[in-house]
Motif scaffolding. Structure first.
Motif, PDB file in Angstrom:
ATOM      1  N   VAL A 350       0.825  -1.213   0.000  1.00 47.14           N
ATOM      2  CA  VAL A 350       0.000   0.000   0.000  1.00 47.14           C
ATOM      3  C   VAL A 350       0.857   1.260   0.000  1.00 47.14           C
ATOM      4  N   GLU A 351       2.048   1.206   0.599  1.00 47.19           N
ATOM      5  CA  GLU A 351       2.904   2.397   0.574  1.00 47.19           C
ATOM      6  C   GLU A 351       3.355   2.708  -0.850  1.00 47.19           C
ATOM      7  N   TYR A 352       3.674   1.673  -1.619  1.00 53.01           N
ATOM      8  CA  TYR A 352       4.037   1.885  -3.019  1.00 53.01           C
ATOM      9  C   TYR A 352       2.894   2.568  -3.766  1.00 53.01           C
ATOM     10  N   LYS A 353       1.668   2.084  -3.568  1.00 53.72           N
ATOM     11  CA  LYS A 353       0.526   2.680  -4.255  1.00 53.72           C
ATOM     12  C   LYS A 353       0.345   4.139  -3.855  1.00 53.72           C
ATOM     13  N   MET A 354       0.501   4.423  -2.568  1.00 57.07           N
ATOM     14  CA  MET A 354       0.341   5.786  -2.079  1.00 57.07           C
ATOM     15  C   MET A 354       1.389   6.717  -2.687  1.00 57.07           C
ATOM     16  N   ARG A 355       2.646   6.273  -2.704  1.00 59.96           N
ATOM     17  CA  ARG A 355       3.719   7.094  -3.284  1.00 59.96           C
ATOM     18  C   ARG A 355       3.534   7.253  -4.792  1.00 59.96           C
ATOM     19  N   ARG A 356       3.028   6.210  -5.429  1.00 58.60           N
ATOM     20  CA  ARG A 356       2.823   6.253  -6.874  1.00 58.60           C
ATOM     21  C   ARG A 356       1.774   7.303  -7.239  1.00 58.60           C
ATOM     22  N   LEU A 357       0.710   7.368  -6.456  1.00 57.17           N
ATOM     23  CA  LEU A 357      -0.299   8.403  -6.670  1.00 57.17           C
ATOM     24  C   LEU A 357       0.323   9.793  -6.545  1.00 57.17           C
TER      25      LEU A 357
END
Length: 422
Positions: A350-357
Motif C-alpha cells: 500500500v505504501e508503493y501505491k500511495m507514493r505512486r499516486l
C-alpha cells in the motif's frame, strides 16, 4: 478505482481503496523542494522537515513518536529537489489518530529554540556522515557540475556551512510563508474509503487556503564534462544525456521500457555486456531523471581505476549502438514484461501505491491504477520506445568521473576523445 478531488482551498486528495487489507498508507505532500529555496536558505526545507516532528502545540516530539509506536505504525518524512513529504503506514484502527497527528504536525509545529538548536546538530551529523559516503559525494559533485549554478545543482540538505549559518527566525518565517498548513496533496492507499479519509482530514481540508502554484520554471544551463577527485579506490562513471523540458505519459512509459532494456534489469544490455561478459564493473545501471521543467537520462557505473576509460568507452559504444541499430523485438518483449511484473509485485504494497499516486499528481501525469499502467505498457510499440529515447539521444552527452587522482589524466583524455568523435 481512484478517488480524485480538489477542495475549494486547493488541496488535492487521491484515494485508492483496496478491500483486502487492514492497512493504509497516507502521505502529505508539498510541491516544493530544495530547488525552490532562495540561495540564502539553502537546506532550509530539509531543516523544516526535521522540525515538523519536534513538537506541536499539544504534542511533544516524544509523544508524536510514541503515538505512532503504540498503533504499530511507521512514520517518516523526506526532502527531494522538488518535493517534501510526510508519510505513514498504519493499521486501519489507527488511521484517524494518524491523520490527526499529521494534520497537527503540518499546521502547528512549534520550532522551540532548544529543539531547533539541537536538531541543527543532528543535521550537521547527518551531513558529516554523508561525506564519508563516496558515492553520495560523487552524486553531489555530478549534480553541481551538470546543473551549474542552478538550484538543482545544490545538495538537498545543504552544506555544513549552510546549516551552521541558519537562524531559527528565518527558518520559522520560511515555514510560515510556504509550509504551515499549506500542503498541496494528500494521497492514501489501503482498506479505507474516501469518505473516511475526508472526515479524518477535515481540519486540514478546511484550514488555510492554498496559494496557487505560480512558480515559474527556471531552466538550467547545463555545464560540460569533468573529473572530480575523491579519496577512493575506484572510479564512478556518469554518462548523462540531457532531455526535453517535459515528456507526456506515453513517452514516459516508453522510456521506462527502454530503460529496462538498456540498463535497469539484470538481463539488460549494459549489465550483461559490461559486467557479465567483460567484467569491467561491479555496478552498472541506467535511469531517467524527470523534473518539472527539464530531464536527463543517465548511465552510472563503478569500476577499478584500471577499467575506468574502457568502461566509459563501452557505455558510449552501447549508447551509439542503440541510436544506430535500435533494440531487438526480443529485448523489448522482455523489457515490457519486466516493467509490468515489477509494477504487479510492488502493487501488493500500500505504501508503493500511495507514493505512486503522489508521483503522478505532483508531476501532472494522468492518474492511473497499476492495472491501467500495465495496459499502457502493453500498448507501447517499438517505434514509441525509439522515439522516446531519441528525445535524449539527439543531444550530446555530459561525461563525468569521480575517483582517485591517479585516474584523472587518462579518464579526462578519454572524455575528450569521445566528445571529439561526435
Amino acid at each position: 478505482m481512484i478517488f480524485d478531488t480538489t477542495f475549494n482551498g486547493g488541496l488535492r486528495l487521491l484515494v485508492e481503496s483496496t478491500a483486502a487489507t487492514d492497512v493504509a498508507a497516507v502521505g502529505v505532500w508539498y510541491n516544493r523542494g530544495s530547488r525552490d529555496e532562495p540561495a540564502d536558505l539553502a537546506g532550509g526545507t530539509h531543516i523544516i522537515e526535521h522540525m515538523l516532528f519536534k513538537g506541536t502545540e499539544t504534542l511533544s516530539a516524544s509523544q508524536i513518536a510514541r503515538h505512532f509506536d503504540a498503533m504499530g505504525g511507521l512514520v517518516n518524512a523526506f526532502t527531494e529537489r522538488e518535493t517534501m513529504g510526510l508519510h505513514a503506514t498504519i493499521p486501519l484502527s489507527g488511521f484517524n489518530e494518524a491523520a490527526r497527528i499529521l494534520t497537527e504536525i503540518v499546521t502547528s509545529a512549534r520550532f522551540e529554540p532548544e529543539e531547533f538548536n539541537r536538531e541543527l546538530i543532528v543535521i550537521e551529523n547527518e551531513i558529516t556522515a554523508s561525506l564519508d559516503d563516496v558515492e553520495e559525494v560523487a552524486a553531489d559533485a555530478f549534480a553541481r557540475r551538470y546543473w551549474g549554478n542552478h538550484p538543482l545543482g545544490r545538495s538537498i540538505g545543504g552544506t555544513l556551512e549552510d546549516v551552521k549559518n541558519k537562524k531559527r527566525d528565518e527558518i520559522v518565517a520560511f515555514y510560515q510563508d510556504y509550509f504551515k498548513g499549506k500542503p498541496n496533496l494528500i494521497t492514501v492507499a489501503g482498506g479505507i474509503s474516501p469518505e473516511t479519509v475526508i472526515r479524518a482530514f477535515e481540519p486540514l481540508i478546511n484550514g488555510i487556503p492554498q496559494e496557487p502554484d505560480n512558480k515559474k520554471p527556471q531552466l538550467p544551463s547545463i555545464k560540460g564534462s569533468y573529473y572530480h577527485r575523491l579519496s577512493s579506490q575506484y572510479v564512478q562513471v556518469y554518462y548523462a544525456l540531457p532531455g526535453p523540458e517535459h515528456i507526456d505519459d506515453h513517452e514516459y512509459y516508453a522510456l521506462e521500457i527502454a530503460n529496462a532494456a538498456l540498463g535497469d534489469a539484470m538481463g539488460s544490455r549494459l549489465f550483461q555486456k559490461l559486467r557479465e561478459d567483460l567484467g569491467l564493473c561491479y555496478t552498472i545501471y541506467s535511469s531517467p531523471n524527470l523534473f518539472r521543467d527539464c530531464s536527463l537520462f543517465s548511465v552510472y557505473g563503478t569500476c577499478a581505476v584500471s577499467n575506468a576509460e574502457e568502461l566509459l568507452s563501452r557505455i558510449h559504444d552501447e549508447i551509439q549502438d542503440i541510436k544506430n541499430t535500435k533494440f531487438s523485438e526480443e529485448e523489448i518483449i522482455n523489457a515490457k514484461s519486466h516493467v509490468a511484473g515489477m509494477i504487479t509485485i510492488a502493487a501488493q504494497d500500500v505504501e508503493y501505491k500511495m507514493r505512486r499516486l503522489a508521483r503522478q499528481a505532483l508531476y501532472k501525469s494522468n492518474i492511473m491504477t497499476c492495472k491501467e499502467s500495465i495496459q499502457k505498457i502493453e500498448s507501447i510499440e517499438l517505434s514509441d520506445i525509439q522515439n522516446s529515447l531519441n528525445l535524449f539521444l539527439k543531444n550530446p552527452p555530459v561525461l563525468f568521473g569521480a575517483g582517485p587522482k591517479s585516474a584523472e589524466k587518462r579518464f579526462t583524455r578519454r572524455i575528450e576523445q569521445i566528445l571529439l568523435s561526435l
